[in-house]
Design a protein around this motif. Sequence first.
Motif, short mmCIF file in Angstrom:
data_model
loop_
_atom_site.label_atom_id
_atom_site.label_comp_id
_atom_site.label_asym_id
_atom_site.label_seq_id
_atom_site.Cartn_x
_atom_site.Cartn_y
_atom_site.Cartn_z
N VAL A 103 48.45 36.29 43.29
CA VAL A 103 48.68 37.66 42.82
C VAL A 103 48.27 37.72 41.36
N VAL A 104 47.39 38.68 41.04
CA VAL A 104 46.92 38.81 39.66
C VAL A 104 47.19 40.22 39.15
N ALA A 105 47.27 40.32 37.83
CA ALA A 105 47.56 41.61 37.21
C ALA A 105 46.66 41.83 36.01
N GLY A 106 46.30 43.09 35.81
CA GLY A 106 45.58 43.46 34.60
C GLY A 106 46.56 43.65 33.46
N GLU A 107 46.07 44.15 32.36
CA GLU A 107 46.90 44.30 31.16
C GLU A 107 48.15 45.16 31.41
N ARG A 108 48.01 46.16 32.26
CA ARG A 108 49.12 47.09 32.50
C ARG A 108 50.35 46.40 33.06
N VAL A 117 35.48 44.45 43.66
CA VAL A 117 36.06 45.78 43.43
C VAL A 117 37.55 45.67 43.13
N MET A 118 38.22 44.74 43.82
CA MET A 118 39.66 44.57 43.62
C MET A 118 39.95 44.13 42.18
N ILE A 119 39.13 43.25 41.65
CA ILE A 119 39.30 42.80 40.26
C ILE A 119 39.14 43.98 39.30
N GLN A 120 38.13 44.79 39.54
CA GLN A 120 37.90 45.94 38.67
C GLN A 120 39.09 46.91 38.70
N LEU A 121 39.61 47.17 39.89
CA LEU A 121 40.74 48.08 40.02
C LEU A 121 41.99 47.51 39.34
N ALA A 122 42.19 46.19 39.47
CA ALA A 122 43.33 45.57 38.81
C ALA A 122 43.21 45.66 37.30
N GLU A 156 41.74 47.95 35.67
CA GLU A 156 41.93 49.35 35.27
C GLU A 156 43.36 49.83 35.50
N GLY A 157 44.22 48.92 35.98
CA GLY A 157 45.63 49.26 36.09
C GLY A 157 46.05 49.96 37.36
N PHE A 158 45.23 49.87 38.41
CA PHE A 158 45.59 50.52 39.68
C PHE A 158 46.74 49.80 40.38
N GLY A 159 46.98 48.54 40.03
CA GLY A 159 48.07 47.81 40.66
C GLY A 159 47.85 46.31 40.60
N LEU A 160 48.78 45.57 41.18
CA LEU A 160 48.63 44.13 41.33
C LEU A 160 47.64 43.87 42.46
N ALA A 161 46.95 42.76 42.40
CA ALA A 161 45.95 42.46 43.43
C ALA A 161 46.20 41.08 44.03
N VAL A 162 46.13 41.01 45.35
CA VAL A 162 46.22 39.73 46.05
C VAL A 162 44.80 39.30 46.39
N VAL A 163 44.34 38.22 45.76
CA VAL A 163 42.95 37.79 45.90
C VAL A 163 42.88 36.30 46.23
N SER A 164 41.75 35.90 46.78
CA SER A 164 41.48 34.47 46.98
C SER A 164 41.03 33.90 45.64
N LYS A 165 41.80 32.96 45.11
CA LYS A 165 41.55 32.46 43.76
C LYS A 165 40.16 31.86 43.62
N GLU A 166 39.74 31.08 44.63
CA GLU A 166 38.45 30.40 44.55
C GLU A 166 37.30 31.41 44.45
N ILE A 167 37.44 32.54 45.15
CA ILE A 167 36.40 33.57 45.11
C ILE A 167 36.49 34.37 43.81
N ALA A 168 37.72 34.76 43.44
CA ALA A 168 37.91 35.59 42.25
C ALA A 168 37.46 34.87 40.98
N GLN A 169 37.63 33.56 40.93
CA GLN A 169 37.27 32.81 39.73
C GLN A 169 35.76 32.81 39.46
#
Length: 297
Positions: free
Chosen positions: A169-174, A229-234, A236-249
């Motif tokens: 689970v990852v979060a942007g600044e918000r 897209v999920m990273i971009q939305l996170a 921008e503060g749209f919410g917390l995102a559940v992502v695959s760490k290996e892909i997101a990195q």
Amino acid sequence: MFFDINEYYFYCVALTQNITKASEEIHISQPALSKAIAKLEQKLDCQLFYRNQKGVKLTPAGEILFEGVRQSMDIMDNTVKQISQINYSDYGEVNIGGGDDLFTYFMIPVIREYHNLYPNVIVKETLYSNSEQTIGSLLQKDIDIGLLNKYVECDRLEFRKISEMHEVVVAGERYAALAKLGTLDWGMLTEFPILLHPRITHTRKLFDDKMKEIGVQVKASLEVGSTTVMIQLALEGFGLAVVSKEIAQMDNRYTQLTELPMAQPLDARDTYVAWNKEKEMPSCLRNLIECISQKSK
């Protein structure tokens, strides 16, 4: 396939609409070519061309024969192509199917290496929304290789594990301040908007099953099929995102996100590459599978 050489001569004349020009292209004398056409017309007992001073034009019977010969030519071209793919590893075509995330994470480095080794092989990409669609295309022999988030028991398919994924689970600044609270319970996160993969995906099914096991009901505020897209939305503060760490990195923006420590981490999941054992395997495909095997070690 051609019944005799005269059908090939007929095909060449029909393409050029001129006997003289056709004779020059196929290196046969004009009288011999005219004689071959006449012999074919006699055999079929019909006129194949209207003749005039400018050249020739197909009759209705000629148009029917031309279409049949054209199909035979296409079959022959395809046959030669298949033979070349079997015998020559430097040429051919392979079609890979799967989800966008697995292409980004796993296949791009493989294709880069493969292309350096076999630059004349054409690699095609077919995107699918979930593993079920990919498996269906493998069974239909529409694709050569499938990238999958799940393993299924199937005698017709060969599976090979390529990697292990970990959902975080990852979060942007918000929402980054949540990390300061220490280890978080899933129940606490239900108070915040959460970005999840679509319900039709295997990744989402595993997430929902885990939440059911824990006894927490998590409702997605947005369903997003792409990690990018999920990273971009996170961010921008749209919410917390559940992502695959290996892909997101692999996304440079991942460093701008904060990973939240969870009391009950999500289970790791395996990803696979698969192919149809009943489908013909040319050298170019075997070489790609070898590159995939080297990458997954």
